[in-house]
Design a protein around this motif. Structure first.
Motif, PDB file in Angstrom:
ATOM      1  N   TRP A 250      10.129   6.105  20.244  1.00 18.53           N
ATOM      2  CA  TRP A 250       9.621   6.669  21.491  1.00 18.53           C
ATOM      3  C   TRP A 250       8.103   6.598  21.584  1.00 18.53           C
ATOM      4  CZ3 TRP A 250       6.238  10.726  21.751  1.00 18.53           C
ATOM      5  CH2 TRP A 250       6.144  11.597  20.663  1.00 18.53           C
TER       6      TRP A 250
ATOM      7  N   LYS B 180       6.246   4.959  24.738  1.00 18.26           N
ATOM      8  CA  LYS B 180       5.310   5.748  25.543  1.00 18.26           C
ATOM      9  C   LYS B 180       3.935   5.088  25.587  1.00 18.26           C
ATOM     10  CE  LYS B 180       3.973  10.525  26.451  1.00 18.26           C
ATOM     11  NZ  LYS B 180       4.169  11.933  26.062  1.00 18.26           N
TER      12      LYS B 180
ATOM     13  N   THR C 105       4.102   2.219  28.066  1.00 15.71           N
ATOM     14  CA  THR C 105       4.117   2.700  29.453  1.00 15.71           C
ATOM     15  C   THR C 105       2.752   3.237  29.856  1.00 15.71           C
ATOM     16  OG1 THR C 105       6.464   3.276  29.182  1.00 15.71           O
ATOM     17  CG2 THR C 105       5.292   4.252  31.044  1.00 15.71           C
TER      18      THR C 105
ATOM     19  N   PRO D  46       2.307   9.594  31.191  1.00 16.96           N
ATOM     20  CA  PRO D  46       3.772   9.712  31.259  1.00 16.96           C
ATOM     21  C   PRO D  46       4.237  10.990  30.576  1.00 16.96           C
ATOM     22  CG  PRO D  46       3.122   7.994  29.710  1.00 16.96           C
ATOM     23  CD  PRO D  46       1.880   8.443  30.394  1.00 16.96           C
TER      24      PRO D  46
ATOM     25  N   THR E 206       9.504  11.519  26.776  1.00 15.06           N
ATOM     26  CA  THR E 206       9.906  10.156  26.421  1.00 15.06           C
ATOM     27  C   THR E 206      10.870  10.206  25.239  1.00 15.06           C
ATOM     28  OG1 THR E 206       7.730   9.346  27.120  1.00 15.06           O
ATOM     29  CG2 THR E 206       9.069   7.857  25.790  1.00 15.06           C
TER      30      THR E 206
ATOM     31  N   CYS F 134      11.801   7.616  30.061  1.00 14.81           N
ATOM     32  CA  CYS F 134      10.453   8.166  30.231  1.00 14.81           C
ATOM     33  C   CYS F 134      10.334   8.804  31.612  1.00 14.81           C
ATOM     34  CB  CYS F 134       9.405   7.061  30.063  1.00 14.81           C
ATOM     35  SG  CYS F 134       7.706   7.652  30.202  1.00 14.81           S
TER      36      CYS F 134
END
Length: 306
Positions: free
Chosen positions: A34, A38, A41, A49, A52, A67
């Motif tokens: 994750w 993240k 993103t 964000p 996640t 997410c």
């Protein structure tokens, strides 16, 4: 369910967007955990964000990254970024923190699955529908806070959902007692090892089991932190080790890890073997090293003549 048309409505404090990215780590290495998802993103959106997570997907060899994104423009940008990557499936849902009114806004199912009408969604092939998103987000809103980003050395992830490992109990050996006869040789008593091999218990026996896994064909660039992240994706190891050449200190692509029980070790083998990791297909099996977990004592023999 057909995908909706253009974005509509204004985001407020109760609404947000759920980005779901699916694919093999061969095409989507950022789905390794994750934190990587993240970070990837974060590079393409303007606002931070939110919650996640990364989990094993319903299709063989697939990982899924989830997410939460608060702004419509960020959700649009993230969709375009991931939809342009080869072998990656992307869904955007409009969600709500106060109700179950979730709605699919867009996905790339039609170009990903031959035979689908243009701009259509296939819940069966993708394994993603509004009901599943509703149930999963409901669990996260019922007691999970947004995970905080930490350095890659973090070893405990409280947001991954794993099947519960059954508690291990030491097996009880019940060998047949020898007949209580005078001047008769003791009859050997047998049980069986975990591999089915007969074991003579006449003089007692040590109970052992394999609680470790052996990993080979790792990339030579793997670091101790990379190994911890890999093994922690399927459980909570009590020890991890990269094996190096004793003369040169160079890593040769081999590592081991240990768990608290043999069930956890077997679960790790099942879910890590043949996985793509940092550009290679790793091989994982139970380690040959065993751990003593108990001892069976021979029963007392009574001599009737004395």
């Amino acid at each position: 369910m057909a995908a909706s048309g253009p974005w509509s409505g204004q985001s407020d404090t109760t609404e947000n967007y759920m980005l779901i990215v699916s694919g093999s780590v061969h095409y989507a290495p950022f789905l390794g955990d994750w934190q990587e998802f993240k970070d990837q993103t974060r590079k393409v959106v303007v606002h931070q964000p939110g919650w996640t997570d990364v989990m094993i997907g319903p299709r063989r060899g697939e990982m899924q990254g989830w997410c939460r994104i608060d702004k419509k423009n960020d959700a649009d940008t993230a969709y375009d970024h991931y939809a342009n990557k080869r072998g990656v499936l992307v869904h955007i849902f409009k969600t709500s923190r106060t109700s179950s009114n979730f709605r699919l806004l867009k996905c790339n199912c039609s170009p990903s699955f031959p035979g689908l009408p243009e701009r259509s969604h296939s819940p069966n092939r993708s394994g993603i529908d509004a009901g599943g998103v509703n149930q999963y987000i409901a669990r996260t809103h019922a007691g999970h806070s947004t995970p905080q980003y930490t350095a890659p050395t973090q070893t405990i992830y409280s947001y991954a959902v794993y099947p519960q490992i059954p508690a291990y109990t030491t097996p009880t050996f019940q060998p047949h007692a020898a007949p209580m006869q005078s001047a008769v040789p003791q009859i050997p008593m047998y049980s069986a090892s975990t591999s089915g091999i007969p074991v003579n218990l006449r003089h007692g026996a040590m109970l052992t089991e394999a609680r470790g896994i052996f990993i080979n064909n790792l990339s030579y660039n793997v670091t101790p932190s990379d190994l911890i992240t890999l093994v922690s994706s399927v459980g909570q190891p009590v020890e991890t080790k990269l094996h190096r050449d004793p003369r040169t200190g160079a890593f040769k692509g081999v590592a081991t890890a240990k768990f608290a029980t043999k069930e956890e070790a077997q679960y790790a083998v099942t879910h890590l073997n043949r996985r793509q990791h940092m550009g290679t297909t790793i091989n994982v099996r139970l380690d040959t090293e065993v751990q003593v977990v108990g001892q069976v004592q021979p029963p007392a023999i009574v001599n009737g003549s004395r």
